[in-house]
Scaffold this motif. Sequence first.
Motif, PDB file in Angstrom:
ATOM      1  N   SER A 160       0.816  -1.211   0.000  1.00 58.97           N
ATOM      2  CA  SER A 160       0.000   0.000   0.000  1.00 58.97           C
ATOM      3  C   SER A 160       0.851   1.264   0.000  1.00 58.97           C
ATOM      4  N   LEU A 161       2.020   1.216   0.624  1.00 61.77           N
ATOM      5  CA  LEU A 161       2.892   2.391   0.625  1.00 61.77           C
ATOM      6  C   LEU A 161       3.375   2.695  -0.785  1.00 61.77           C
ATOM      7  N   GLU A 162       3.608   1.657  -1.573  1.00 67.02           N
ATOM      8  CA  GLU A 162       3.976   1.866  -2.966  1.00 67.02           C
ATOM      9  C   GLU A 162       2.838   2.550  -3.722  1.00 67.02           C
ATOM     10  N   LYS A 163       1.594   2.181  -3.401  1.00 62.04           N
ATOM     11  CA  LYS A 163       0.442   2.826  -4.033  1.00 62.04           C
ATOM     12  C   LYS A 163       0.377   4.302  -3.672  1.00 62.04           C
ATOM     13  N   ALA A 164       0.605   4.617  -2.403  1.00 62.87           N
ATOM     14  CA  ALA A 164       0.594   6.019  -1.979  1.00 62.87           C
ATOM     15  C   ALA A 164       1.684   6.801  -2.697  1.00 62.87           C
TER      16      ALA A 164
ATOM     17  N   ALA B 123      -0.429  12.413   1.638  1.00 67.34           N
ATOM     18  CA  ALA B 123      -0.752  11.278   0.769  1.00 67.34           C
ATOM     19  C   ALA B 123      -0.888   9.987   1.555  1.00 67.34           C
ATOM     20  N   LEU B 124      -0.239   9.921   2.714  1.00 60.22           N
ATOM     21  CA  LEU B 124      -0.344   8.706   3.532  1.00 60.22           C
ATOM     22  C   LEU B 124      -1.788   8.421   3.915  1.00 60.22           C
TER      23      LEU B 124
ATOM     24  N   VAL C 174       6.812   7.957   2.025  1.00 54.35           N
ATOM     25  CA  VAL C 174       5.954   7.883   0.844  1.00 54.35           C
ATOM     26  C   VAL C 174       6.781   7.992  -0.431  1.00 54.35           C
ATOM     27  N   ALA C 175       7.692   8.931  -0.477  1.00 52.44           N
ATOM     28  CA  ALA C 175       8.482   9.157  -1.689  1.00 52.44           C
ATOM     29  C   ALA C 175       9.403   7.986  -2.003  1.00 52.44           C
TER      30      ALA C 175
END
Length: 406
Positions: free
Chosen positions: A324-328, A346-347, A386-387
């Motif tokens: 999910s972090l990759e999606k964010a 974005a998180l 996120v980045a």
Amino acid sequence: MSTAYWITNVRLERGYRTENGKIVATDTELAHLLIEDGRIAQIAYGDEAGASGLPVKDANGLLAVPSFQDMHIHIDKTYYGGPWKAVTPVKSILERLEEESRLMPKLLPTAQERAEKMLELLLSAGSTKIRSHCNIDPYIGLKNLEATLAAMETFSGKLECEVVAFPQQGLLRSNQVENIRQALKMGATYVGGVDPATVDQNIEKSLATIFELAVEADAPIDVHLHDPDHLGIFTFKRLAKMTEEAGWQGRVTISHAIALADVSLEEAGDVAEMLAALGISITSTVPVNKATIPIPLLRDKGVKVMLGDDSITDHWSPFGQGDSLEKAGRLAERFRMQDERSLSQALGFITGGKTPLDKEGNRQWPNVGDEADMVLLHASSVAEAVARRSKRQAVVFRGNVVSGAL
């Protein structure tokens, strides 16, 4: 049941740092979290944790963030955990459904095993809440649901699961009304549907039947809507009207909502206001092979937008990481969320709206009394996490370390 203990030296975000009126970084501080009965019982500083006599897990400066949610996935029909197989090209969704009619019975003997592998993957990446759509169709009946529920039971106490009774072949087209009704009695928690226009070929009857099932079972709704342009927008409007008539505000999700990417931003904004007024949420996979729905606009209009993986290594798509972090991060890239605050916010798309800092830089997570659901990762701030899709060290659910280690 978790016992009381401290997680010490946890990095928490404290606020945004500004220079010349602009946010340039995030300030953090080290704190100690007392975990008791699955919740955060105390947030302390200094030597309080060491003096308590309770067990201690040292986070060594790892950043704590709320645990993630994957709110659209199909764990019941994946190749993951089995032999590799790429996608066989087809010309239409109906041709794909024809392929699926042959494939699903072949996959059934290993459905539970593969679903468990998927849940293990999602958990390791930090997701502790999963909403999975599960095929209910004429070829396997309720058997995939049985396998899915069994897999979820294997992970009881490690994550939270929701199951959508999903008539992939069409609720009306494949005559699955009675099976959906039975699925809700067996443990499915949502009524699903797919493309009332192009799959069921009867928008009114398809949507009305979905709502009848939902009201009968007192269950929320999550409908796949891929139909494009104004056909899709018309379907949204009929769905919204029925939501209001049924009193189902706050209990309806549109998955994909592809049509919002096909109309002007002005029209998308009008639709967003309609959805927000009724509490209708949207899940998206942030696709890169087609136009992406205007997620920031939807959020700004008050629509709750959640992210999910959808297919991971199956006959619909060979891609997907279960992260999910990759999606964010992909969302942030797609909509040029490049500054510290935008990346941090974005998180919220993968945490049910929770972010350590609000837009103004005030701490809003964690708080005493919060459920102890968190991810500890190697990052200096949420923006960096996120980045850079930072490495996860440990996942905590209801106070217990359920993946990784501290």
